[in-house]
Design an enzyme around this catalytic site. Structure first.
Site, PDB file in Angstrom:
ATOM      1  N   SER A 194       0.848  -1.187   0.000  1.00 27.24           N
ATOM      2  CA  SER A 194       0.000   0.000   0.000  1.00 27.24           C
ATOM      3  C   SER A 194       0.890   1.246   0.000  1.00 27.24           C
ATOM      4  O   SER A 194       1.633   1.457  -0.954  1.00 27.24           O
ATOM      5  CB  SER A 194      -0.968  -0.037   1.185  1.00 27.24           C
TER       6      SER A 194
ATOM      7  N   ASP B 125      -9.062  -4.839  -6.482  1.00 28.83           N
ATOM      8  CA  ASP B 125      -8.803  -3.837  -5.438  1.00 28.83           C
ATOM      9  C   ASP B 125      -9.711  -2.628  -5.642  1.00 28.83           C
ATOM     10  O   ASP B 125      -9.678  -1.983  -6.693  1.00 28.83           O
ATOM     11  CB  ASP B 125      -7.330  -3.416  -5.497  1.00 28.83           C
TER      12      ASP B 125
ATOM     13  N   HIS C 187      -7.663  -5.242  -1.705  1.00 31.08           N
ATOM     14  CA  HIS C 187      -6.423  -4.553  -1.341  1.00 31.08           C
ATOM     15  C   HIS C 187      -5.530  -5.396  -0.427  1.00 31.08           C
ATOM     16  O   HIS C 187      -4.314  -5.361  -0.542  1.00 31.08           O
ATOM     17  CB  HIS C 187      -6.757  -3.223  -0.664  1.00 31.08           C
TER      18      HIS C 187
END
Length: 738
Positions: free
Chosen positions: A602, A678, A710
């Site tokens: 991320s 995602d 995600h």
């Protein structure tokens, strides 16, 4: 993670049954940490503590348990498999869990007590059950049909919930269900938090009960102004085209209203939020006497936040206080109304540190409750009878979390009384009156231990002692557990950066080792902390890597001078600080400076790309999972807060904060990983990066996961992605063990 921590002396003797940690075991049952619990709550009568616990055969399926304070015994109260044998989730519930970071969990994820302590409200798989605490086997289904955000009203007369974008109540006296809103459909939502509120503001609810059950304040929003993003969700056997209203930086947000409804009559009233509709409604709450509704309004640029009081009878308003900042005003959950006096507690970072203040109901500051060169994390409980407020903080060590007591009258504001004793990480859950709390403690050598304690820290009893003995799931791996060292280095502006380091198995000072550097680097996350560790970090150290982490400027739980450094230019200071850490590593006699690799997920994936682009000469390889590559693709509230402004208003800041302006410097081997469904960091971030790398003739490795969101949260997905990361490190840092 800081300052050298020596492991238990018992580790010096290796039992014959000792085994090395494996990825298969990390992702298998039972959980290596031993019995762990979630959602600790004290019953209103103080007779028992309830909590959620994973099953022996599946640590991710949660059941409801209870601990009796009188006889100090624990038992399973509700078996989730008996309640719902085959759980099926709606797409809406799956999305909610993705927002809440609970997508990997099944079973009972939440519950609440009735005010009299006789019943429990348990949602599971879209249905809603009332359970008699004395006869839990007699569960009664009270609602169904993709029920969301259920609550028992403060006085216990009603059960409320959201279904199909409308707000409902069930009168527990008559048993009748009533629909309080009727216009929820299409782009209109009632009683829910919008996407960015869930994702970035920590909003898990969109409605708020008055303490006397007389009214519900709720959020009503229209998402029609938000642009529709058409994205693909690619699964193993199909491709879905999803039209998601996603407010990327600079786009329009939802139009929000604050409404008040009577659960008895259904009468509706609207609170006037002012002429400017381009705002964020970040919180709402009620005074203890139910006469005032108080809401928090944040400006679009997030540099101003107003706390506004509404007279519940007349809807007349007044501003109680205003917070301003040249960067951004943080939002929090630390508004507490006192019941024995007309006053409230409020947290503010106006001094540069997060401290507590006491105000009267007219918004007049009475006095600070905390002060000094430290700050609170959050308010845990208020005991008005004892004149105390309990908070968590890292006052004594940045890498620790402890529980402290402060005097409500402001005496000793700069000298809080520390309640928890052991150095390390304490998560505390207090009873409503603050007279008892559950303490979950761990450090790098101690799996989470859960005790029940009095406000002075003295022991009531163990909820879960979780000793690391021969019967513990981690016992086989205890002998090979490696100690974590902690320390500090200085950023180029003199600020203190904390790091953690694990040396490899069979460490020899005469050897030089490759480095596995794990980074996150972004705001609202602390990557270096003194608690029971990350198993993959342990695994990589046992595979022959030096494991290193560093919290750069912008990281969580620090003073504003530290966090504000990233404003108006994401990546710049974060990269500088990580490179300072890499330079420090290169000077250590046991580190091979030519074999340093970086991994991040991320924001950490973004950091990996920025680090490789800035210093491929110093970093031998990188693994980037689910990275943001262009901040113009990410959502409004997060991005505009940190980059500062919108892509049209601040084009240079967006350009320099993104990845593409720096790609020419990326020379080292790269593994790029992303889930193909995602809905947070959209897969478009990676497809654009692929195109940019191809156009520059940069070769790289790619791993995508069909259907994964995600977090790539399925157990097979987690096992595979970390195996892929390990393999890439070993492949590119050639002298590491195969």
């Amino acid at each position: 993670m800081r300052f050298l921590l020596c492991f238990l002396a018992a580790l010096s003797s290796v039992p014959a049954s000792a085994e090395r940690l494996t990825l298969d075991r990390i992702h298998a049952d039972p959980a290596l940490a031993g019995p762990s619990v979630r959602n600790l709550r004290m019953s209103p009568d103080g007779a028992r503590v309830t909590y959620l616990r994973g099953r022996q055969d599946n640590q991710f399926q949660l059941d409801l348990w209870e601990f009796h304070m009188k006889d100090k015994t624990s038992k399973r109260l509700v078996d989730s498999k008996l309640l719902v044998p085959n759980e099926t989730l709606s797409p809406e519930e799956q999305a909610r869990r993705e927002r809440a970071r609970t997508a990997s969990l099944t079973g009972i994820l939440n519950y609440s007590w009735s005010p009299d302590g006789k019943q429990l409200l348990v949602p599971i798989a879209g249905d809603l059950y009332l359970i008699d605490a004395a006869k839990p086997q007699a569960a009664r289904k009270v609602a169904s049909g993709n029920v969301a955000d259920p609550k028992i009203s403060p006085k216990g007369r009603y059960v409320s919930f959201v279904r199909k974008q409308n707000l409902y109540v069930i009168d527990l006296v008559s048993g009748l269900e009533k629909q309080l809103t009727t216009d929820g459909a299409g782009t209109i939502f009632n009683g829910e938090a919008e996407f960015v509120a869930q994702e970035e503001m920590g909003q898990r609810t969109g409605y708020y009960w008055a303490p006397d059950d007389s009214a519900i304040a709720y959020k009503r929003y229209d998402e029609s102004p938000v642009p529709v993003v058409r994205r693909f969700e690619i699964f193993a056997d199909r491709t879905d085209v999803v039209e998601q209203r996603y407010p990327a930086a600079g786009d329009a947000n939802v139009l929000v209203d604050l409404m008040i409804v009577s659960p008895t009559t259904g009468a509706q009233r609207k609170v006037d939020l002012g002429p400017n509709r381009d705002i964020y409604l970040v919180r709402a709450d009620w005074s203890a006497n139910s006469k005032q509704l108080v809401y928090q309004l944040q400006s679009r640029d997030q540099k101003r936040l107003d706390l506004i009081s509404v007279d519940a009878a007349t809807l007349a308003q007044r501003t109680l206080l205003t917070e301003t900042s040249t960067t951004w005003v943080s939002i929090h959950d630390d508004l507490r109304f006192l019941s024995k006096r007309n006053a409230f507690l409020w947290a503010s970072e106006r001094s540069g540190r997060n401290h507590l203040y006491l105000y009267d109901l007219d918004g007049k500051l009475l006095h600070p409750v905390s002060s000094g060169e430290w700050g609170i994390d959050n308010v845990l409980a208020v005991d008005e009878k004892a004149g105390r407020v309990y908070v968590s903080s890292n006052r004594d060590a940045v890498i620790d979390k402890q529980t402290y007591a402060l005097a409500l009258d402001g005496s000793g504001a700069d000298k809080p009384l520390r309640i928890t004793k052991g150095d390390g990480w304490h998560e505390a859950a207090f009873s409503r009156n603050g007279e008892v709390f559950v303490d979950t403690f761990s450090d790098p050598s101690t799996p989470p231990q859960i005790s029940i304690r009095r406000p002075d820290g003295s022991m009531v009893g163990w909820l879960e002692k979780n000793e690391l003995n021969a019967e513990h799931p981690y016992a086989k791996y205890k002998a090979d557990h490696l100690a974590t060292e902690y320390g500090t280095i200085k950023a180029n502006d003199g600020q203190t950066l904390h790091y953690s380091l694990i040396k490899p198995s069979d460490f020899s000072a005469a050897k030089k080792y490759p480095v596995y550097l794990s980074t996150y680097g972004g705001p609202h996350a602390q990557h270096v902390s003194r608690k029971w560790g990350n198993y993959f970090d342990q695994y990589m150290a046992q595979q022959g890597f030096v494991v290193f982490r560093l919290d750069n400027r912008g990281s969580y739980r620090r003073e504003r001078a530290f966090t504000d450094a990233i404003h108006n230019g994401l990546g710049k200071h974060e990269v500088e600080d990580q490179l300072t850490g890499i330079d420090w590593l290169g000077k250590q006699s046991f580190v091979d400076a030519k074999r340093i690799g970086v991994f991040g997920w991320s924001y950490g994936g973004y950091m990996t790309l920025r680090l490789l682009a800035a210093a491929s000469s110093k970093i031998a390889m990188g693994v980037s999972v689910a990275p943001v590559t262009d901040w113009a693709l990410y959502d409004t509230h997060y991005t505009e807060r940190y980059v500062g402004g919108t892509p049209k208003g601040q084009p240079d800041a967006y350009k320099t904060s993104g990845v593409f302006a720096h790609l020419d410097g990326l020379k080292s081997p790269l593994l790029l990983v992303h889930g193909m469904a995602d809905d947070n960091v959209l897969f478009t971030n990676t497809t654009r990066l692929i195109d940019g790398l191809v156009n520059r003739n940069v070769r790289f490795d790619l791993m995508t996961y069909p259907g994964a969101k995600h977090g790539i949260s399925s157990r097979p997905g987690q096992r595979h992605v970390y195996g892929t990361i390990e393999a890439f490190f070993k492949k590119n840092l050639a002298d590491a063990p195969k």
